[in-house]
Enzyme design. Structure first.
Site, PDB file in Angstrom:
ATOM      1  N   ILE A 275     -15.060 -21.244   5.131  1.00 47.24           N
ATOM      2  CA  ILE A 275     -15.042 -21.804   6.481  1.00 47.24           C
ATOM      3  C   ILE A 275     -15.448 -20.766   7.513  1.00 47.24           C
ATOM      4  CG2 ILE A 275     -13.285 -23.539   5.970  1.00 47.24           C
ATOM      5  CD1 ILE A 275     -11.225 -21.599   7.196  1.00 47.24           C
TER       6      ILE A 275
ATOM      7  N   VAL B 251     -12.860 -24.066  -0.237  1.00 46.75           N
ATOM      8  CA  VAL B 251     -13.901 -24.123   0.787  1.00 46.75           C
ATOM      9  C   VAL B 251     -14.053 -22.751   1.423  1.00 46.75           C
ATOM     10  CG1 VAL B 251     -13.611 -26.567   1.339  1.00 46.75           C
ATOM     11  CG2 VAL B 251     -12.257 -24.861   2.570  1.00 46.75           C
TER      12      VAL B 251
ATOM     13  N   ASN C 164       5.164   4.544   9.339  1.00 42.57           N
ATOM     14  CA  ASN C 164       5.884   3.352   9.778  1.00 42.57           C
ATOM     15  C   ASN C 164       5.666   2.172   8.841  1.00 42.57           C
ATOM     16  OD1 ASN C 164       5.582   4.416  13.039  1.00 42.57           O
ATOM     17  ND2 ASN C 164       7.485   3.444  12.373  1.00 42.57           N
ATOM     18  N   SER C 165       4.622   2.232   8.017  1.00 45.21           N
ATOM     19  CA  SER C 165       4.271   1.111   7.153  1.00 45.21           C
ATOM     20  C   SER C 165       5.450   0.681   6.300  1.00 45.21           C
ATOM     21  CB  SER C 165       3.108   1.498   6.230  1.00 45.21           C
ATOM     22  OG  SER C 165       1.935   1.704   6.974  1.00 45.21           O
TER      23      SER C 165
ATOM     24  N   ASP D 161       0.279  -7.673   1.393  1.00 49.24           N
ATOM     25  CA  ASP D 161       0.704  -6.284   1.537  1.00 49.24           C
ATOM     26  C   ASP D 161       2.230  -6.163   1.491  1.00 49.24           C
ATOM     27  OD1 ASP D 161       0.297  -3.573   1.733  1.00 49.24           O
ATOM     28  OD2 ASP D 161       0.187  -3.555   3.923  1.00 49.24           O
TER      29      ASP D 161
ATOM     30  N   LEU E 167      -7.929 -24.571  -1.214  1.00 48.47           N
ATOM     31  CA  LEU E 167      -8.724 -25.781  -0.989  1.00 48.47           C
ATOM     32  C   LEU E 167     -10.062 -25.727  -1.703  1.00 48.47           C
ATOM     33  CD1 LEU E 167      -8.340 -26.785   2.772  1.00 48.47           C
ATOM     34  CD2 LEU E 167      -7.156 -27.672   0.765  1.00 48.47           C
TER      35      LEU E 167
ATOM     36  N   HIS F 295       0.815  -1.220   0.000  1.00 41.47           N
ATOM     37  CA  HIS F 295       0.000   0.000   0.000  1.00 41.47           C
ATOM     38  C   HIS F 295       0.847   1.267   0.000  1.00 41.47           C
ATOM     39  CE1 HIS F 295       0.464  -0.268   4.493  1.00 41.47           C
ATOM     40  NE2 HIS F 295       0.480   1.046   4.381  1.00 41.47           N
TER      41      HIS F 295
END
Length: 483
Positions: A285, A283, A225-226, A151, A281, A121
């Site tokens: 969940i 699915v 800080n990212s 990210d 997979l 980002h």
């Protein structure tokens, strides 16, 4: 009058002893507190400031917007004397001129030849990226590749004066909750700011970030800080500071870092192919709640409950079904549902693994071949239909669905739509108007009349489970049948 000499009492002696003990211990405790200065000196030069700029889209010049309406059919002639005046004070078609957008963040150098790691980002849609080193040298950077799901972004700069300083890569698996960690970055543009704290939790799952087992800390992290590194006390990078939880936009004691092993796996894929593939997979969940665990006959809640099996996916080919509880994946226990996606995502595409499940109260093991994660599908919203049947026992009014609704929602030939929810167990369980009920206690529901028959046959006082679909998301809900 003579007075006897006064001797210290027992209480006085005890108080003095306690004071001496406190004074003796205080320096020792202070000496035990960590000193980060040598760590910062050794690793700080490899931390960089990153600025990126996104240029506005070019647009054709437009005539200025007037603060009044001209008579119908009348237009201003080109080059009129007041045109520049009107343009300056009233703008192009009433809009403010577009300016380049800028983004500031942090990063760190992982190789002496100029590979730099930061957040996706920080450099998203950037036309120009500048990496500023600790000695204030600025280097233009090229984007090697970027992965939105984790990210993570990989940049490349060309060193001016020989090899660049680099960080040491650590092992997040050895990181302990309660251990001291340190962050270096550029919050609000203040270069090389150092903040410290402890590891609050590991393997934390966040909404929309299911493929990253975040490291949670209480290290002060703020905008800028990212992309910066999270160090352990050995001076090794164990994570990349990525985001915070905040109600104000500033730090509130909850910060999250991407584990460095996850990031380095992304780096290797970006270097090799410029993109990232993950295991899948097929699915959807959710967590097993206490009520759902009771309905499945489980002693305690654990595992990942399958809410839907995607057609033609790896799980479907292996025979997994909605209602199965995944307890182990490739030999690793699944305690929370959030444990499963990161482990599947890190599994090599094409690898065959064993999956331990619980089906109808009985354990079994299936083998499946992990496939590549596909692009996400768009969501659909449908309109409820008039009621045709009711299930007063649960406080629900349900309706049949049309063939087109079943086709659009990919419900097959089953499912009923919730038209209304009244006071009762269903409302307490969270059933909402517009939900599509697909099964009751793993018994498929075909139509409204069949749903009513199933509900009437539920044992009183027991916990029943409903598989509902809300928008594109299937969801298991547990409710207790009234006596």
């Amino acid at each position: 009058m003579n007075t006897l000499p006064r001797f210290p009492t027992l209480a006085t002696l005890s108080g003095a002893a306690a004071l001496f003990a406190l004074l003796a211990v205080a320096p020792v405790r202070a000496a035990d507190l960590p000193d980060f200065s040598s760590l910062v000196t050794a690793s700080g030069p490899a931390v960089v400031n990153i600025s990126s700029e996104q240029k506005p889209a070019t647009a054709q010049a437009a005539r200025p917007k007037l603060p009044f309406e001209l008579p119908e059919g009348m237009e201003l002639p080109d080059g009129m004397p007041l045109e520049e005046f009107m343009r300056r004070f009233f703008g192009e078609q009433g809009e403010m001129p577009q300016l380049p957008s800028e983004s500031l963040g942090s990063g760190f150098i992982i190789s002496a030849d100029g590979y730099v790691l930061t957040n996706h980002h920080v450099v998203r849609n950037a036309d120009e990226i500048i990496v500023r080193l600790g000695d204030r040298n600025e280097l233009p950077a090229t984007l090697v590749g970027s992965d939105e799901r984790s990210d993570i972004a990989l940049l490349k700069v060309t060193p001016k004066n020989g090899a660049l300083p680099t960080v040491k890569i650590g092992d997040p698996a050895r990181l302990k909750v309660g251990e001291w960690v340190l962050a270096i970055g550029s919050p609000f543009g203040f270069d090389h700011s150092v903040t410290a704290g402890i590891v609050s939790a590991k393997g934390r799952a966040l909404p929309q970030d299911t493929y990253v087992p975040f490291i949670q800390t209480d290290v002060a992290i703020n905008p800028g800080n990212s992309g910066g590194p999270l160090f352990n006390m050995a001076g090794e990078v164990v994570g990349i500071n990525s985001q915070i939880y905040s109600r104000t936009g500033g730090f509130m004691g909850l910060s999250f870092a991407v584990p460095i092993d996850v990031a380095m796996d992304v780096v290797e894929q970006l270097k090799k192919s410029g993109k990232v593939t993950r295991g899948w997979l097929g699915v959807l969940i959710q967590d097993v709640t206490r009520e759902l665990a009771e309905s499945f006959g489980m002693a305690q809640p654990r595992g990942a409950l399958v809410a839907r099996v995607m057609p033609d996916g790896p799980a479907a080919k292996a025979g997994l079904e909605a209602g199965d509880v995944i307890l182990r994946f490739n030999g690793e226990d699944i305690v929370y549902s959030s444990d499963l996606p990161p482990r599947v995502g890190r599994t090599a595409v094409g690898r065959t693994v064993e999956v331990d499940i619980l089906r109808a109260g009985k354990p079994r093991t299936v083998k499946l071949a992990v496939e590549a994660l596909p692009a996400q599908a768009d969501s659909k919203v449908e309109t409820p239909q008039p009621a045709r049947a009711s299930a007063d026992r649960l406080g629900l009014r349900v309706v049949d669905m049309t063939a087109q609704q079943r086709k659009d929602g990919k419900f097959g030939d089953g499912g009923v739509r919730v038209e209304g929810v009244e006071d009762g167990p269903a409302q307490d369980a969270g059933v909402q108007r517009g939900d599509v009920i697909l099964s009751v206690n793993s018994q498929a529901v075909k139509d409204a009349a069949g749903f009513t028959r199933v509900v009437e046959g539920l044992p009183a006082g027991k916990v029943a489970r409903l598989l509902v679909q809300r928008g594109e998301n299937p969801l298991w809900l547990a409710l207790r049948v009234p006596k």
